[in-house]
Scaffold this motif. Structure first.
Motif, PDB file in Angstrom:
ATOM      1  N   VAL A 102       0.855  -1.056   0.144  1.00 41.60           N
ATOM      2  CA  VAL A 102      -0.017   0.096   0.048  1.00 41.60           C
ATOM      3  C   VAL A 102       1.043   1.277   0.248  1.00 41.60           C
ATOM      4  CG1 VAL A 102      -1.661   1.207   1.148  1.00 41.60           C
ATOM      5  CG2 VAL A 102      -1.878  -1.119   1.447  1.00 41.60           C
ATOM      6  N   LYS A 103       0.758   2.133  -0.857  1.00 40.26           N
ATOM      7  CA  LYS A 103       1.674   3.161  -1.242  1.00 40.26           C
ATOM      8  C   LYS A 103       0.699   4.410  -1.164  1.00 40.26           C
ATOM      9  CE  LYS A 103       5.006   6.046  -2.571  1.00 40.26           C
ATOM     10  NZ  LYS A 103       5.061   7.124  -1.725  1.00 40.26           N
ATOM     11  N   HIS A 104       0.959   5.276  -0.077  1.00 36.59           N
ATOM     12  CA  HIS A 104       0.243   6.874  -0.032  1.00 36.59           C
ATOM     13  C   HIS A 104       1.064   7.787  -0.729  1.00 36.59           C
ATOM     14  CE1 HIS A 104      -0.755  10.403   2.380  1.00 36.59           C
ATOM     15  NE2 HIS A 104      -2.044   9.669   2.083  1.00 36.59           N
TER      16      HIS A 104
ATOM     17  N   HIS B 263       0.996  11.423  -1.876  1.00 38.96           N
ATOM     18  CA  HIS B 263       0.479  12.955  -1.521  1.00 38.96           C
ATOM     19  C   HIS B 263      -0.095  14.006  -2.296  1.00 38.96           C
ATOM     20  CE1 HIS B 263       2.166  12.007   2.719  1.00 38.96           C
ATOM     21  NE2 HIS B 263       3.341  11.526   1.905  1.00 38.96           N
TER      22      HIS B 263
ATOM     23  N   ALA C 193      -8.464  12.192   4.064  1.00 43.97           N
ATOM     24  CA  ALA C 193      -7.247  11.241   4.469  1.00 43.97           C
ATOM     25  C   ALA C 193      -7.617   9.899   4.462  1.00 43.97           C
ATOM     26  CB  ALA C 193      -6.779  11.696   6.097  1.00 43.97           C
ATOM     27  N   PRO C 194      -7.127   9.103   3.936  1.00 42.32           N
ATOM     28  CA  PRO C 194      -7.603   7.697   3.595  1.00 42.32           C
ATOM     29  C   PRO C 194      -7.212   7.044   4.860  1.00 42.32           C
ATOM     30  CG  PRO C 194      -5.570   8.263   2.120  1.00 42.32           C
ATOM     31  CD  PRO C 194      -5.817   9.488   2.758  1.00 42.32           C
ATOM     32  N   ASP C 195      -8.048   5.914   5.093  1.00 38.70           N
ATOM     33  CA  ASP C 195      -7.922   5.223   6.299  1.00 38.70           C
ATOM     34  C   ASP C 195      -7.275   3.968   6.026  1.00 38.70           C
ATOM     35  OD1 ASP C 195      -8.570   2.979   7.956  1.00 38.70           O
ATOM     36  OD2 ASP C 195      -9.578   4.553   9.189  1.00 38.70           O
ATOM     37  N   ILE C 196      -5.956   3.871   6.585  1.00 38.52           N
ATOM     38  CA  ILE C 196      -4.749   2.764   6.237  1.00 38.52           C
ATOM     39  C   ILE C 196      -5.724   1.526   6.528  1.00 38.52           C
ATOM     40  CG2 ILE C 196      -3.706   2.720   8.551  1.00 38.52           C
ATOM     41  CD1 ILE C 196      -2.618   1.632   5.084  1.00 38.52           C
TER      42      ILE C 196
ATOM     43  N   MET D 281      -7.830   0.585   3.704  1.00 42.15           N
ATOM     44  CA  MET D 281      -7.125   0.029   2.386  1.00 42.15           C
ATOM     45  C   MET D 281      -6.557  -1.128   2.526  1.00 42.15           C
ATOM     46  SD  MET D 281      -7.233   2.929   0.718  1.00 42.15           S
ATOM     47  CE  MET D 281      -8.787   3.175   1.255  1.00 42.15           C
TER      48      MET D 281
ATOM     49  N   VAL E 290       3.791  -1.148   3.947  1.00 43.40           N
ATOM     50  CA  VAL E 290       2.824   0.187   3.711  1.00 43.40           C
ATOM     51  C   VAL E 290       3.914   1.193   3.810  1.00 43.40           C
ATOM     52  CG1 VAL E 290       1.249   1.706   4.813  1.00 43.40           C
ATOM     53  CG2 VAL E 290       0.993  -0.878   4.912  1.00 43.40           C
TER      54      VAL E 290
ATOM     55  N   GLY F  46       4.480   5.244   3.639  1.00 42.63           N
ATOM     56  CA  GLY F  46       3.700   6.303   3.922  1.00 42.63           C
ATOM     57  C   GLY F  46       2.886   6.018   5.123  1.00 42.63           C
ATOM     58  N   PHE F  47       1.788   6.721   5.233  1.00 42.27           N
ATOM     59  CA  PHE F  47       0.816   6.869   6.340  1.00 42.27           C
ATOM     60  C   PHE F  47       1.510   6.923   7.923  1.00 42.27           C
ATOM     61  CE2 PHE F  47      -1.620   4.628   2.998  1.00 42.27           C
ATOM     62  CZ  PHE F  47      -2.737   5.183   2.955  1.00 42.27           C
TER      63      PHE F  47
END
Length: 179
Positions: free
Chosen positions: A35-37, A39, A81-84, A87, A100, A102-103
């Motif tokens: 999972v890549k956040h 920005h 903001a996405p919730d990890i 995801m 993961v 980021g986050f």
């Protein structure tokens, strides 16, 4: 599944380390998801392609499937903001590891990736001194750390050793959904 976060400033080497750890885990026969956040506003679709045209027409989700891969694109109705954890729920629960990137403010166990700032750049404080979720710090310049480190130090340039440490600490990375 086990979930390990990699957090740090832009340019610290997170992507390079995650890429190498993926290869190390795969070489050991383990299944890995990422999972890549991001920005910034990003798009994996190409203008003019059918899936892009469907999104432009207003589709909420577009699922593109072939005999080799699947890609789901979903438009968020409102920025936020996405919730990890949401995801992670989207991923195949049968993988061995999820990395993961980021986050950094998420509540997952993580490795902090730290590099000293270049000349003229702002100081880069450590997260591990205030975030109990940071279980180790990977750096290539331990002598330039701005403070004492309360967690194990890992060599950023030794992804095999980082992978060994992750596997050795596997129980600490076992994922439990907060629900």
């Amino acid at each position: 599944m086990k979930v390990a976060g990699f957090a740090g400033y832009s340019g610290a080497g997170k992507t390079t380390l995650v890429e190498a750890v993926i290869a190390e885990l795969r070489a050991r026969g383990l299944r890995v998801s990422v999972v890549k956040h991001a920005h910034h506003r990003f798009d994996i679709d190409q203008p003019g392609k059918d899936s892009w045209r469907h999104r432009q027409a207003g589709a909420f989700e577009v699922l593109v499937v072939s005999d080799q891969r699947l890609a789901l694109m979903r438009e968020f109705e409102r920025p936020g903001a996405p919730d990890i954890h949401a995801m992670l729920a989207e991923l195949d629960a049968g993988v061995d590891w999820v990395l993961v990137e980021g986050f950094k403010h998420g509540d997952l166990p993580k490795i902090e990736v730290w590099r000293a700032p270049a000349a003229g750049e702002a100081e880069r404080p450590l997260r591990c001194t205030e975030d109990a979720g940071v279980l180790a710090l990977a750096t290539d310049e331990p002598g330039r750390l701005p403070a004492a480190v309360p967690v194990p130090l890992l060599d950023l340039n030794q992804p095999r050793a980082v992978t060994d440490w992750l596997i050795g600490q596997g129980a600490r990375f076992e994922y439990r959904s907060p629900e």
